[in-house]
Design an enzyme around this catalytic site. Sequence first.
Site, PDB file in Angstrom:
ATOM      1  N   HIS A 387      -1.034   9.682   3.588  1.00  0.00           N
ATOM      2  CA  HIS A 387      -2.663   9.182   3.075  1.00  0.00           C
ATOM      3  C   HIS A 387      -2.422   9.397   1.386  1.00  0.00           C
ATOM      4  O   HIS A 387      -3.254   9.090   0.359  1.00  0.00           O
ATOM      5  CB  HIS A 387      -3.880   9.988   3.449  1.00  0.00           C
ATOM      6  CG  HIS A 387      -4.575   9.474   3.367  1.00  0.00           C
ATOM      7  ND1 HIS A 387      -6.043   8.831   3.981  1.00  0.00           N
ATOM      8  CD2 HIS A 387      -5.810  10.046   2.446  1.00  0.00           C
ATOM      9  CE1 HIS A 387      -7.354   8.588   3.008  1.00  0.00           C
ATOM     10  NE2 HIS A 387      -7.094   9.646   2.224  1.00  0.00           N
ATOM     11  N   GLU A 388      -2.400  11.096   1.298  1.00  0.00           N
ATOM     12  CA  GLU A 388      -2.418  11.321  -0.206  1.00  0.00           C
ATOM     13  C   GLU A 388      -1.530  10.603  -1.661  1.00  0.00           C
ATOM     14  O   GLU A 388      -1.303  10.467  -2.409  1.00  0.00           O
ATOM     15  CB  GLU A 388      -2.507  12.726  -0.336  1.00  0.00           C
ATOM     16  CG  GLU A 388      -3.395  13.991   0.158  1.00  0.00           C
ATOM     17  CD  GLU A 388      -4.804  13.079   0.008  1.00  0.00           C
ATOM     18  OE1 GLU A 388      -5.072  12.434  -1.365  1.00  0.00           O
ATOM     19  OE2 GLU A 388      -6.285  13.582   0.878  1.00  0.00           O
ATOM     20  N   HIS A 394      -0.499   5.081  -6.266  1.00  0.00           N
ATOM     21  CA  HIS A 394      -1.767   3.811  -6.715  1.00  0.00           C
ATOM     22  C   HIS A 394      -2.143   4.132  -7.572  1.00  0.00           C
ATOM     23  O   HIS A 394      -1.846   3.272  -9.205  1.00  0.00           O
ATOM     24  CB  HIS A 394      -2.610   3.707  -5.863  1.00  0.00           C
ATOM     25  CG  HIS A 394      -3.989   2.497  -5.733  1.00  0.00           C
ATOM     26  ND1 HIS A 394      -5.099   2.649  -5.618  1.00  0.00           N
ATOM     27  CD2 HIS A 394      -4.029   2.135  -7.233  1.00  0.00           C
ATOM     28  CE1 HIS A 394      -6.246   1.882  -5.712  1.00  0.00           C
ATOM     29  NE2 HIS A 394      -5.177   0.825  -6.834  1.00  0.00           N
TER      30      HIS A 394
END
Length: 596
Positions: A387-388, A394
């Site tokens: 997730h991180e 991004h």
Amino acid sequence: MNQLPKRKDVALEHRWNLEDLFPNQQAWDKEYQLVKDDLKEIGRFEGKLNDPAAIKKCFELEDKISLHTERLYVYANMKHHEDMADPTYQALSDKSKKLSVEANEAMSFISPEILSLTDEQLHKLVENPELSFYKRTLEEMIRQKQHVLSKTEEALLAQVGNLSQAPGTIFGMLNNADLKFPKVKNEHGEEIELTHGRYIQFLESKDREVRKQAFEAMYSTYAKQKNTLAATLAANVTKNIFYAKARKYPSTLEMSLFGDNIKKEVYTNLIDAIHESLPLMYRYMELRKKLLKVDELHMYDLFAPLVDEYKMDITFPEAKQMVKESLKPLGDDYLGILQEGFDNRWIDIYENEGKRNGAYSWGAYGTHPYVLLNHKDNLNSMFTLTHEMGHALHSYLSDVNQPYRYAQYTIFLAEVASTLNEALLMDYMLKKSTDKKEKMYLLTYYMDQFRTTVFRQTMFAEFEKIIHEKAEQGESLTPQLLSQIYYDLNVLYYGKGMVVDQDIEMEWARIPHFYNSFYVYKYATGFSAATSFAKQILEEGEPAVQRYIGFLKSGGSDYSINILKRAGVDMSSPEPIKQAMSVFKELLEQMEALAK
């Protein structure tokens, strides 16, 4: 090993390398002084922003100040998070916060001054080739102009700012400091005080009596304060209505969506599409009832484990390997950056004494992002890692491909990349799993993410919409009305196969997000957009991957809806929500087959 290591005893390879941001304290001090000098400089533009050359120079200096202030702030606070008790970095963190406030104040004249120009002058600036790089900034200012008031009115609204925080502050004090919960007996018959932190642990208990007691204790405590809590929430709604009227918005909802330039339909489409899919939720509740072997499914059974104790031990090196394998569909370039992050100490991995809890991805433009973890060797921590790293990549791709001014993506887009990584990891694990128990454990984990992130947050979003509309029509938000609306929504979302216990009518009273109005829908849209991307990537391959990587590189260079649309996810239509729901249906069918 129960004793947490001190920060200085943590192995170097398990710590993030903040020297990439500032090699030492002297470098930080030097940059701090630079910003201080530039802040004196920016004031010289005040009263001169009617000439393209002056505006260009002012914007350039604004970017320079913002970038350096951000770098100083991020470094100081990440150092502080390594050990919150260390006074050196507590002081540095405070110093960086004060500088941020100072910088914002020094630059606050820029927008109002440019907006005081006539419409004709503004449109000339937009068309001026000398300002072509700032065209988007100027267009956005013009879009906002209709809701910006005169200088005196703006000054007055700024003074109301502190007052407007009161409902949220009062709720926070009541919720975190003053509310005392009773003791609840755990599985071993020991009396333990109920707290916010322990509540979900109690609801995850295998012992149904423990779950029921915790549930009733939680809501009876809130019910005793229902008049105060209703008055606090109503005050927050009144505040929103005041701002919407003062700034000439048609409604509070449209005011909240305006910043991201999102049409009301995105919000209403979400609610409508979820309503259409509620029969799937009812089926999932029926399955829960069957797997828990109970005659009636109650609200306190929603977090009960469906699989007897199933432990997955996953070390950090194993977690990295599995994350990498699962992200192969995103292509070699993506994997290359991921590996760079793993190899070059972007991540602060394990817990140490005084370290900030939780996890996040953060950083400053011009340097790679960083990730803070408190890794435990379990499934949850592996999902946190992917997730991180989704956030981190991004940010990395946005920063590399966009100039500073247009690199930062909005909160509306923020959860897409992180959730997409989770979706690909889950898909990889489900395909690889041969153990029936493991498969059921994974499916439950994923289904509950859909339930809590898409269905529940949409229900919250609908509750906010209803109470604001009622208040806008002049109705009084009494505790009875709030509880009735909330109870009816639970009946609608969970269906007839579920016993919707009366106590749940007080749940509205404990949701802090309701003081950050019309925000929660972004969790549901972000999750849906990510699920839609994952489906396209797994089914289409390369063309979908290219569109998705294009999305990651876009930063904040356009409005969020446009960026997603170009990448193949049109959030102005209900389609992505429907795609997410088709994934939910597939998972449900897999679970039903395993339960036979």
